[in-house]
Design an enzyme around this catalytic site. Structure first.
Site, PDB file in Angstrom:
ATOM      1  N   ARG A 174      69.460  55.999 103.212  1.00 33.06           N
ATOM      2  CA  ARG A 174      69.994  54.994 104.146  1.00 33.06           C
ATOM      3  C   ARG A 174      68.863  54.388 104.973  1.00 33.06           C
ATOM      4  O   ARG A 174      67.917  55.088 105.349  1.00 33.06           O
ATOM      5  CB  ARG A 174      70.983  55.698 105.081  1.00 33.06           C
ATOM      6  CG  ARG A 174      71.704  54.795 106.081  1.00 33.06           C
ATOM      7  CD  ARG A 174      72.710  53.915 105.419  1.00 33.06           C
ATOM      8  NE  ARG A 174      73.691  53.370 106.350  1.00 33.06           N
ATOM      9  CZ  ARG A 174      74.532  52.387 106.026  1.00 33.06           C
ATOM     10  NH1 ARG A 174      74.498  51.839 104.829  1.00 33.06           N
ATOM     11  NH2 ARG A 174      75.424  51.950 106.911  1.00 33.06           N
TER      12      ARG A 174
ATOM     13  N   ASP B 246      75.631  47.650 110.788  1.00 33.75           N
ATOM     14  CA  ASP B 246      76.627  48.727 110.652  1.00 33.75           C
ATOM     15  C   ASP B 246      76.637  49.653 111.873  1.00 33.75           C
ATOM     16  O   ASP B 246      77.496  50.536 111.980  1.00 33.75           O
ATOM     17  CB  ASP B 246      76.376  49.563 109.384  1.00 33.75           C
ATOM     18  CG  ASP B 246      77.043  48.950 108.149  1.00 33.75           C
ATOM     19  OD1 ASP B 246      77.651  47.875 108.271  1.00 33.75           O
ATOM     20  OD2 ASP B 246      76.952  49.558 107.062  1.00 33.75           O
TER      21      ASP B 246
ATOM     22  N   GLY C  93      82.718  47.441  99.124  1.00 33.15           N
ATOM     23  CA  GLY C  93      83.927  46.961  99.792  1.00 33.15           C
ATOM     24  C   GLY C  93      83.942  47.200 101.290  1.00 33.15           C
ATOM     25  O   GLY C  93      85.014  47.270 101.894  1.00 33.15           O
ATOM     26  N   GLY C  94      82.770  47.348 101.907  1.00 34.61           N
ATOM     27  CA  GLY C  94      82.729  47.582 103.355  1.00 34.61           C
ATOM     28  C   GLY C  94      83.501  48.845 103.688  1.00 34.61           C
ATOM     29  O   GLY C  94      83.546  49.789 102.896  1.00 34.61           O
TER      30      GLY C  94
ATOM     31  N   SER D  96      77.786  54.601 107.676  1.00 33.25           N
ATOM     32  CA  SER D  96      78.168  53.873 106.465  1.00 33.25           C
ATOM     33  C   SER D  96      79.572  54.268 106.037  1.00 33.25           C
ATOM     34  O   SER D  96      80.152  55.232 106.554  1.00 33.25           O
ATOM     35  CB  SER D  96      77.183  54.238 105.361  1.00 33.25           C
ATOM     36  OG  SER D  96      77.631  53.778 104.113  1.00 33.25           O
ATOM     37  N   SER D  97      80.098  53.525 105.098  1.00 31.64           N
ATOM     38  CA  SER D  97      81.365  53.892 104.448  1.00 31.64           C
ATOM     39  C   SER D  97      81.155  54.230 102.990  1.00 31.64           C
ATOM     40  O   SER D  97      82.105  54.496 102.258  1.00 31.64           O
ATOM     41  CB  SER D  97      82.342  52.716 104.494  1.00 31.64           C
ATOM     42  OG  SER D  97      82.563  52.344 105.813  1.00 31.64           O
TER      43      SER D  97
ATOM     44  N   THR E  11      77.227  44.973  98.169  1.00 32.41           N
ATOM     45  CA  THR E  11      77.048  46.359  97.716  1.00 32.41           C
ATOM     46  C   THR E  11      77.422  46.558  96.234  1.00 32.41           C
ATOM     47  O   THR E  11      78.055  45.716  95.629  1.00 32.41           O
ATOM     48  CB  THR E  11      77.837  47.310  98.646  1.00 32.41           C
ATOM     49  OG1 THR E  11      77.496  47.004  99.985  1.00 32.41           O
ATOM     50  CG2 THR E  11      77.542  48.749  98.392  1.00 32.41           C
TER      51      THR E  11
ATOM     52  N   GLU F  88      73.996  45.591 102.501  1.00 34.67           N
ATOM     53  CA  GLU F  88      75.038  45.302 103.478  1.00 34.67           C
ATOM     54  C   GLU F  88      75.748  43.992 103.129  1.00 34.67           C
ATOM     55  O   GLU F  88      76.408  43.914 102.150  1.00 34.67           O
ATOM     56  CB  GLU F  88      74.458  45.271 104.896  1.00 34.67           C
ATOM     57  CG  GLU F  88      75.377  45.620 106.067  1.00 34.67           C
ATOM     58  CD  GLU F  88      76.836  45.250 106.015  1.00 34.67           C
ATOM     59  OE1 GLU F  88      77.623  46.047 105.464  1.00 34.67           O
ATOM     60  OE2 GLU F  88      77.248  44.221 106.573  1.00 34.67           O
TER      61      GLU F  88
HETATM   62  N1  GLU Z   1      77.213  48.328 104.707  1.00 38.92           N
HETATM   63  C1  GLU Z   1      78.360  48.983 104.200  1.00 38.92           C
HETATM   64  C2  GLU Z   1      78.220  50.470 104.322  1.00 38.92           C
HETATM   65  O1  GLU Z   1      77.159  50.979 104.326  1.00 38.92           O
HETATM   66  C3  GLU Z   1      78.661  48.634 102.794  1.00 38.92           C
HETATM   67  C4  GLU Z   1      78.957  47.185 102.684  1.00 38.92           C
HETATM   68  C5  GLU Z   1      79.816  46.790 101.560  1.00 38.92           C
HETATM   69  O2  GLU Z   1      80.326  47.579 100.801  1.00 38.92           O
HETATM   70  O3  GLU Z   1      80.002  45.599 101.432  1.00 38.92           O
HETATM   71  O4  GLU Z   1      79.159  51.145 104.395  1.00 38.92           O
END
Ligand code: GLU
Length: 579
Positions: free
Chosen positions: A112, A439, A485-486, A463-464, A399, A419
């Protein structure tokens, strides 16, 4: 005469082979409504599923040569950086899981991005107010110290079989010979998915040649990226973190007009990827394992699964009001805990064990009733600091995720990101830099209490990302999965695992299944799919429903008795292939 013929024949077949590699013919199926047809891939020995056919095929060539899962992963990532530059690359960060099949050992790796040492907890505030998110992301301010190269090198040192430099050849060749711009990339440029793209010189020249958006179907070369790769191939990760490339990154970050950043060459030189303990739990007869902090992905996916474990989902249809309701309620409870407790555990106390504790989650599951619960409050897991405040940090879809199984049965599951689509829009030496620091929570405190996911120097933003692996009772690796997918990543991954485990779907069916998600707010249903027909039924039991685009990018592999099966997300342009 005969000799000449043979030579001619060899030349022709060689050029056919290379033209295949360099894509002189159409590479992608029609992507009209943003969906392409996908069929279940089957194989006996090895498999790759990734977000782009060039990357999948390059990865397969490495596996064919006897490369391990990490060898193939390095090639896949570098090719993705070239052909899907909007989503991931060496200017960004990643999380990964490696399964060593011989020693039956699972490891997880954190690549990360880190905040520069000069960053303060008010990095995203101006005149006492939080910055506008769209303004914050463009330029140098949100660029974290990239982690992908360090992480790949670390895993390669432990598990690689082929020489590091060999793994760069496909991407270099494609960058020099040219590749076809995918419909997904073409649309993202045209639709201004990232409104700042073109603000900075190098990305303007690359994505808007002659002042026009680079169109799908164009054959594009990236000789600068090829040079960058040649250097890292020769010098290893040091060639990226020290010397000219590092200097170019730092200069571009600090010189970004309107929104400069604070990175130094010391930040680059000091970056280290970290091996961390994976986060695992039992789900029925399976063991599911994900990545721990600084991603919330592992813990939150596990929470959703455990909250549903006793609900016997298999008795309902997958696309039913009952299933969507239960899944949404579990999502609400899990996201409430995520918002409050999850951040970089190197900086704040994250009660990892407490958050996935069996009896804590059994109690929490009792909050799920027949009607929608409204907004869920975070619980108090064992060993938690209840004073943290909820953190908000919107994330946008970009992503990428890929899954790989090699001939020896080793597995690699990696989610990689810059991101936002096109990251910070700052391009250096042929690749884009991330905006991962958005994030972090922009606010540093609320009502006098600190926010766990606030900016701190050297810290990694929450993060997710949720690379996952599933093991059966004999400790066999049976599934690899993950998605972009954020913050919805967590829902996509949990739901796909339930598709396979509870509803007996094959991996392609589970990935293609229309989405319903809940992040402790509205229940979102995927537009233009059968999921949208659940709206009325859900509203009748109190859900606030929003029908919208839900752009996952799930790429997974499942081992069945018949062999390996792979699935690729119809919402992107990827491919699963094996042999
Ligand atoms: N920045 C997000 C994360 O680290 C991922 C972004 C995305 O999946 O579009 O969780």
């Amino acid at each position: 005469m005969k000799k000449t013929r043979i030579l001619l024949f060899t030349l022709i077949s060689f050029s056919l082979l290379t033209s295949n590699l360099s894509a002189k013919e159409a590479r992608y199926p029609e992507f009209g409504n943003g969906r392409i047809p996908q069929v279940l891939a089957k194989a006996n020995e090895y498999m790759v599923s990734s977000a782009n056919p060039y990357a999948t095929e390059a990865g397969l060539r490495i596996l064919e040569k006897g490369g391990s899962a990490i060898d193939a992963a390095i090639t896949v990532q570098l090719v993705l950086n070239l052909v899907e530059p909007e989503s991931s690359g060496i200017g960004g960060g990643a999380f990964s899981l490696y399964w060593d099949n011989e020693n039956k050992k699972l490891s997880s790796y954190d690549g990360r991005e880190k905040a520069p040492m000069l960053a303060t907890e008010k990095l995203f505030q101006e005149d006492g107010k939080n910055m506008n998110w769209w303004e914050a992301l463009a330029g140098g301010r949100a660029v974290g110290v990239p982690g992908v190269v360090a992480m790949l090198e670390k895993v390669h040192k432990q598990h690689g079989k082929l020489p590091w430099a060999d793994l760069f050849e496909d991407a270099i060749k494609l960058a020099e010979d040219g590749f076809e711009i995918s419909p997904k990339l073409g649309q993202s440029i045209l639709n201004k998915t990232n409104p700042a793209l073109g603000r900075y010189e190098e990305s303007w020249r690359y994505f808007f040649p002659n002042g026009k958006p680079l169109a799908a179907g164009t054959i594009k070369k990236n000789p600068q990226f090829a040079m960058t790769l040649r250097r890292i191939a020769l010098l290893g990760a040091k060639g990226f973190y020290k010397g000219q490339i590092a200097m170019d990154i730092v200069t571009a970050v600090n010189a970004a007009v309107d929104n400069p950043g604070l990175m130094t060459v010391a930040d680059m030189a000091n970056y280290e990827a970290v091996e961390r303990p994976p986060v695992c739990a039992n789900y029925k007869v399976y063991k599911v394992c994900g990545m721990g902090p600084p991603t919330s992905g592992g813990m939150t996916v596990i929470q959703i699964l455990k909250l549903l474990e006793d609900k016997d989902l298999a008795q309902y249809q997958p696309l039913s009001v009952e299933s969507a309701h239960l899944f949404a309620q579990a999502g609400k409870l899990a996201y409430a805990d995520r918002g409050k407790y999850m951040a970089d555990a190197d900086f704040v106390n994250v009660p990892v064990e407490g958050l996935i504790d069996e009896s804590y989650l059994k109690e929490r599951a009792k909050l799920i009733g027949e009607k929608d619960m409204g907004k869920a409050e975070a619980g108090v897991p064992p060993n938690a600091d209840a004073n943290w405040k909820q953190s908000k940090s919107p994330e946008q879809p970009s992503t990428t995720h890929f899954s790989i199984v090699d001939k020896q049965g080793n597995g690699f599951s990696m989610t990689s990101s810059i991101e936002m689509a096109f990251g910070s829009t700052v391009m250096v030496d042929g690749f884009l830099l991330n905006n991962q620091l958005t994030d972090f929570s922009f606010s540093n405190e609320k009502d006098g209490n600190k926010i766990a996911n606030r900016v701190q120097p050297g810290k990694r933003p929450r993060s997710s990302m949720s690379p996952f692996m599933v093991f059966d009772k004999d400790d066999q690796l049976v599934m690899l999965i993950g998605s972009p997918g954020g913050s919805r990543i967590i829902n996509y991954v949990a739901k796909t695992m339930l598709g396979v485990i509870e509803w007996n779907m094959d991996i392609q069916e589970a990935i293609s299944m229309p989405h319903y998600v809940n992040r402790n707010g509205t229940t979102d249903l995927e537009q233009d799919t059968d999921a949208a027909s659940l709206k009325e039924g859900l509203e009748a039991i109190g859900h606030k429903v929003s029908v919208r685009d839900l752009n996952s990018g799930l790429h997974g592999i499942v081992r069945t008795e018949a062999g390996l099966e792979g699935g690729a997300d119809p919402r992107r342009v990827g491919k699963a292939l094996g042999k």
